[in-house]
Design a protein around this motif. Structure first.
Motif, PDB file in Angstrom:
ATOM      1  N   GLU A   1      -3.786  31.159  -6.676  1.00 25.74           N
ATOM      2  CA  GLU A   1      -2.515  30.923  -5.691  1.00 25.74           C
ATOM      3  C   GLU A   1      -1.398  31.553  -6.957  1.00 25.74           C
ATOM      4  OE1 GLU A   1      -1.986  27.830  -3.881  1.00 25.74           O
ATOM      5  OE2 GLU A   1      -3.003  28.566  -2.022  1.00 25.74           O
ATOM      6  N   GLN A   2      -1.238  30.559  -7.999  1.00 23.66           N
ATOM      7  CA  GLN A   2      -0.412  31.368  -9.025  1.00 23.66           C
ATOM      8  C   GLN A   2      -0.650  32.316  -9.969  1.00 23.66           C
ATOM      9  OE1 GLN A   2      -0.121  27.051 -11.446  1.00 23.66           O
ATOM     10  NE2 GLN A   2       0.603  26.130  -9.622  1.00 23.66           N
ATOM     11  N   GLY A   3      -1.776  32.538  -9.880  1.00 25.09           N
ATOM     12  CA  GLY A   3      -2.478  33.900 -10.640  1.00 25.09           C
ATOM     13  C   GLY A   3      -3.248  33.598 -11.708  1.00 25.09           C
ATOM     14  N   LYS A   4      -3.622  32.854 -11.803  1.00 25.41           N
ATOM     15  CA  LYS A   4      -4.560  31.854 -12.979  1.00 25.41           C
ATOM     16  C   LYS A   4      -5.120  32.938 -13.093  1.00 25.41           C
ATOM     17  CE  LYS A   4       0.066  29.039 -14.149  1.00 25.41           C
ATOM     18  NZ  LYS A   4      -0.568  27.668 -14.597  1.00 25.41           N
ATOM     19  N   LEU A   5      -6.068  33.634 -12.963  1.00 28.69           N
ATOM     20  CA  LEU A   5      -7.260  34.311 -12.359  1.00 28.69           C
ATOM     21  C   LEU A   5      -8.047  33.901 -13.909  1.00 28.69           C
ATOM     22  CD1 LEU A   5      -6.558  37.712 -10.705  1.00 28.69           C
ATOM     23  CD2 LEU A   5      -6.643  34.973  -9.574  1.00 28.69           C
ATOM     24  N   LEU A   6      -7.708  33.487 -15.179  1.00 31.12           N
ATOM     25  CA  LEU A   6      -9.159  33.389 -16.186  1.00 31.12           C
ATOM     26  C   LEU A   6      -9.695  31.872 -15.723  1.00 31.12           C
ATOM     27  CD1 LEU A   6      -9.590  34.330 -18.933  1.00 31.12           C
ATOM     28  CD2 LEU A   6      -8.045  33.121 -19.640  1.00 31.12           C
ATOM     29  N   LEU A   7      -9.459  30.912 -15.382  1.00 30.79           N
ATOM     30  CA  LEU A   7      -9.632  29.421 -15.020  1.00 30.79           C
ATOM     31  C   LEU A   7     -10.743  29.962 -14.526  1.00 30.79           C
ATOM     32  CD1 LEU A   7      -6.721  27.252 -15.944  1.00 30.79           C
ATOM     33  CD2 LEU A   7      -8.668  27.546 -18.241  1.00 30.79           C
ATOM     34  N   PRO A   8     -10.190  30.256 -12.937  1.00 30.29           N
ATOM     35  CA  PRO A   8     -11.753  30.469 -11.921  1.00 30.29           C
ATOM     36  C   PRO A   8     -12.402  31.218 -12.797  1.00 30.29           C
ATOM     37  CG  PRO A   8      -9.030  30.282 -10.443  1.00 30.29           C
ATOM     38  CD  PRO A   8      -9.130  30.581 -12.337  1.00 30.29           C
ATOM     39  N   LEU A   9     -12.769  32.476 -13.591  1.00 29.99           N
ATOM     40  CA  LEU A   9     -13.137  33.355 -13.422  1.00 29.99           C
ATOM     41  C   LEU A   9     -14.000  33.119 -14.416  1.00 29.99           C
ATOM     42  CD1 LEU A   9     -11.634  36.776 -13.314  1.00 29.99           C
ATOM     43  CD2 LEU A   9     -13.019  35.732 -12.353  1.00 29.99           C
ATOM     44  N   THR A  10     -13.961  32.306 -15.201  1.00 26.05           N
ATOM     45  CA  THR A  10     -14.602  31.058 -16.449  1.00 26.05           C
ATOM     46  C   THR A  10     -15.191  30.625 -15.433  1.00 26.05           C
ATOM     47  OG1 THR A  10     -12.909  31.402 -18.257  1.00 26.05           O
ATOM     48  CG2 THR A  10     -14.300  29.648 -18.358  1.00 26.05           C
ATOM     49  N   PHE A  11     -14.470  29.186 -14.619  1.00 23.73           N
ATOM     50  CA  PHE A  11     -15.690  28.293 -13.595  1.00 23.73           C
ATOM     51  C   PHE A  11     -16.601  29.982 -13.447  1.00 23.73           C
ATOM     52  CE2 PHE A  11     -16.781  25.570 -10.394  1.00 23.73           C
ATOM     53  CZ  PHE A  11     -16.680  24.927 -11.139  1.00 23.73           C
ATOM     54  N   LEU A  12     -16.120  30.340 -12.641  1.00 28.48           N
ATOM     55  CA  LEU A  12     -17.666  31.260 -11.851  1.00 28.48           C
ATOM     56  C   LEU A  12     -19.047  31.446 -12.950  1.00 28.48           C
ATOM     57  CD1 LEU A  12     -15.825  33.718  -9.243  1.00 28.48           C
ATOM     58  CD2 LEU A  12     -17.334  31.757  -9.086  1.00 28.48           C
ATOM     59  N   LEU A  13     -18.192  32.093 -14.070  1.00 28.50           N
ATOM     60  CA  LEU A  13     -19.026  32.964 -15.091  1.00 28.50           C
ATOM     61  C   LEU A  13     -19.660  31.521 -15.431  1.00 28.50           C
ATOM     62  CD1 LEU A  13     -20.283  34.993 -17.015  1.00 28.50           C
ATOM     63  CD2 LEU A  13     -18.231  34.714 -18.368  1.00 28.50           C
ATOM     64  N   LEU A  14     -19.718  30.665 -15.867  1.00 25.52           N
ATOM     65  CA  LEU A  14     -19.714  29.157 -16.069  1.00 25.52           C
ATOM     66  C   LEU A  14     -21.795  28.765 -15.101  1.00 25.52           C
ATOM     67  CD1 LEU A  14     -17.708  27.557 -17.840  1.00 25.52           C
ATOM     68  CD2 LEU A  14     -19.047  28.673 -19.042  1.00 25.52           C
ATOM     69  N   VAL A  15     -20.726  28.370 -13.854  1.00 26.14           N
ATOM     70  CA  VAL A  15     -21.222  28.605 -13.042  1.00 26.14           C
ATOM     71  C   VAL A  15     -23.120  29.363 -12.664  1.00 26.14           C
ATOM     72  CG1 VAL A  15     -22.206  28.150 -10.398  1.00 26.14           C
ATOM     73  CG2 VAL A  15     -20.097  27.126 -11.413  1.00 26.14           C
ATOM     74  N   GLN A  16     -22.497  30.355 -13.279  1.00 25.11           N
ATOM     75  CA  GLN A  16     -23.582  31.651 -12.546  1.00 25.11           C
ATOM     76  C   GLN A  16     -24.264  32.118 -14.119  1.00 25.11           C
ATOM     77  OE1 GLN A  16     -23.920  33.795 -10.037  1.00 25.11           O
ATOM     78  NE2 GLN A  16     -25.775  35.257 -11.262  1.00 25.11           N
TER      79      GLN A  16
ATOM     80  N   THR B   1     -30.097  26.715  -6.004  1.00 24.81           N
ATOM     81  CA  THR B   1     -29.115  28.345  -5.739  1.00 24.81           C
ATOM     82  C   THR B   1     -28.212  27.923  -4.917  1.00 24.81           C
ATOM     83  OG1 THR B   1     -30.956  29.851  -6.647  1.00 24.81           O
ATOM     84  CG2 THR B   1     -28.996  30.588  -5.639  1.00 24.81           C
ATOM     85  N   LEU B   2     -28.820  27.562  -3.475  1.00 32.04           N
ATOM     86  CA  LEU B   2     -28.223  27.621  -2.410  1.00 32.04           C
ATOM     87  C   LEU B   2     -27.002  26.760  -2.847  1.00 32.04           C
ATOM     88  CD1 LEU B   2     -30.373  28.170   0.928  1.00 32.04           C
ATOM     89  CD2 LEU B   2     -28.911  29.474  -0.079  1.00 32.04           C
ATOM     90  N   LEU B   3     -27.457  25.208  -2.760  1.00 30.51           N
ATOM     91  CA  LEU B   3     -26.759  24.036  -3.719  1.00 30.51           C
ATOM     92  C   LEU B   3     -25.383  24.665  -4.480  1.00 30.51           C
ATOM     93  CD1 LEU B   3     -26.061  20.842  -2.844  1.00 30.51           C
ATOM     94  CD2 LEU B   3     -27.903  20.473  -5.003  1.00 30.51           C
ATOM     95  N   THR B   4     -25.668  25.160  -5.203  1.00 30.31           N
ATOM     96  CA  THR B   4     -24.912  25.671  -6.976  1.00 30.31           C
ATOM     97  C   THR B   4     -23.893  26.306  -6.108  1.00 30.31           C
ATOM     98  OG1 THR B   4     -26.772  25.194  -8.069  1.00 30.31           O
ATOM     99  CG2 THR B   4     -24.703  27.039  -8.595  1.00 30.31           C
ATOM    100  N   TRP B   5     -24.251  27.329  -5.064  1.00 34.15           N
ATOM    101  CA  TRP B   5     -23.274  28.110  -4.367  1.00 34.15           C
ATOM    102  C   TRP B   5     -22.522  27.553  -3.448  1.00 34.15           C
ATOM    103  CZ3 TRP B   5     -20.789  31.360  -8.161  1.00 34.15           C
ATOM    104  CH2 TRP B   5     -21.821  32.111  -8.502  1.00 34.15           C
ATOM    105  N   GLY B   6     -23.153  26.857  -2.463  1.00 30.03           N
ATOM    106  CA  GLY B   6     -22.420  25.773  -2.122  1.00 30.03           C
ATOM    107  C   GLY B   6     -21.695  24.940  -2.082  1.00 30.03           C
ATOM    108  N   ILE B   7     -21.672  24.374  -3.503  1.00 22.22           N
ATOM    109  CA  ILE B   7     -20.900  23.233  -4.089  1.00 22.22           C
ATOM    110  C   ILE B   7     -20.097  23.767  -4.267  1.00 22.22           C
ATOM    111  CG2 ILE B   7     -20.080  21.749  -6.003  1.00 22.22           C
ATOM    112  CD1 ILE B   7     -23.076  20.667  -4.754  1.00 22.22           C
TER     113      ILE B   7
END
Length: 267
Positions: A40-55, A18-24
């Motif tokens: 920074e460009q306001g394209k939040l869908l891709l970062p949120l999708t990445f976080l959702l996949l990580v979780q 868990t620590l390694l996953t969130w650390g990376i």
């Protein structure tokens, strides 16, 4: 819970994962990667999708590592007919059933005792040290789903880490600014290769309706040692049906059917 239980191998391995996953993930967000630029460009869908996949990959990991992989019931109650049937292991009589010398039960076909877990596991595949749990009949499909999702996250992470590596000289200055990200890139690349190999090998085994243990140790397993082929292979469609736990015949019945087919062909 006793204090020393918090230092058990399972707790340490899952905490480390868990620590390694969130650390990376944090490293990828803190450096000038595509994640930062999208944000920074306001394209939040891709970062949120990445976080959702990580979780999601982390939750699948915890589910596979904490769930019962298919332990053989060792507490036989007189009124429990299902447990009784499991314990007596109605295997064809020509197959020599041996009592487990650790659990003292008659294990069903394809079960094996895991010394790390201290239990017999139905359709035993292997004991995964990264999960600190066995992979068996109950959690093998989820294990495969986890590998698939984890590989997707790792490959995306490799791309994100590479997108933030801007090489320049002097190398000492570059190493100070990008050394951690470069180490993360290499780590993700190694993990991606391992996950791809595991996923490919397990897909092959599932397609053949065999397990890692049976594939490696067929020469030492009683019901496979003197058999010309895999007695459980019924073609890709039926193999997948068995793996996904659709209603199907027992392993004992499949094994007996194969013996009958082999006998009829030799007559």
């Amino acid at each position: 819970m006793a204090p020393w239980a918090l230092l058990s191998p399972g707790v340490l391995v899952r905490t480390g994962h868990t620590l390694l996953t969130w650390g990376i993930t944090l490293v990828l967000f803190l450096h000038d990667t595509a994640l930062r630029r999208w944000e920074e460009q306001g394209k939040l869908l891709l970062p949120l999708t990445f976080l959702l996949l990580v979780q999601s990959s982390l939750l699948l990991y915890l589910a596979v590592s904490l769930m019962d992989p298919g332990y053989v019931n060792t507490q036989l109650q007189p009124q429990d007919s299902a447990a009784k049937e499991e314990q007596t292991a109605m295997v064809p009589q020509i197959y020599p059933v041996r009592r487990c010398r650790y659990c003292l039960v008659l294990p069903p076909l394809r079960a094996r005792h895991c010394r790390e877990c201290g239990r017999c596991v139905r359709r035993y595949d292997h004991h995964c040290p990264w999960m600190e749990n066995c992979v068996g009949e109950r959690n093998h499909p989820l294990f495969l789903a986890y590998l698939t999702l984890q590989l997707l996250v790792l490959l995306w992470g490799v791309y994100l880490a590479w997108s933030g590596l801007h090489f320049f000289r002097p190398w000492s200055q570059w190493l100070r600014s990008s050394g951690l990200l470069f180490a993360t890139f290499l780590l993700l690349l190694i993990f991606s290769g391992v996950a791809a190999l595991l996923l490919g090998s397990h897909l092959y085994l599932v397609a053949q309706n065999t397990t890692t243990w049976e594939f490696i140790s067929a020469h030492r397993i009683n019901y496979l040692r003197q058999h010309p082929g895999n007695p459980f292979d019924r073609g890709l469609a039926r193999n997948l049906a068995h793996f996904c736990r659709w209603p199907s015949a027992s392993w004992e019945n499949l094994w007996a059917e194969d013996q009958e087919e082999a006998s009829s062909q030799t007559v």
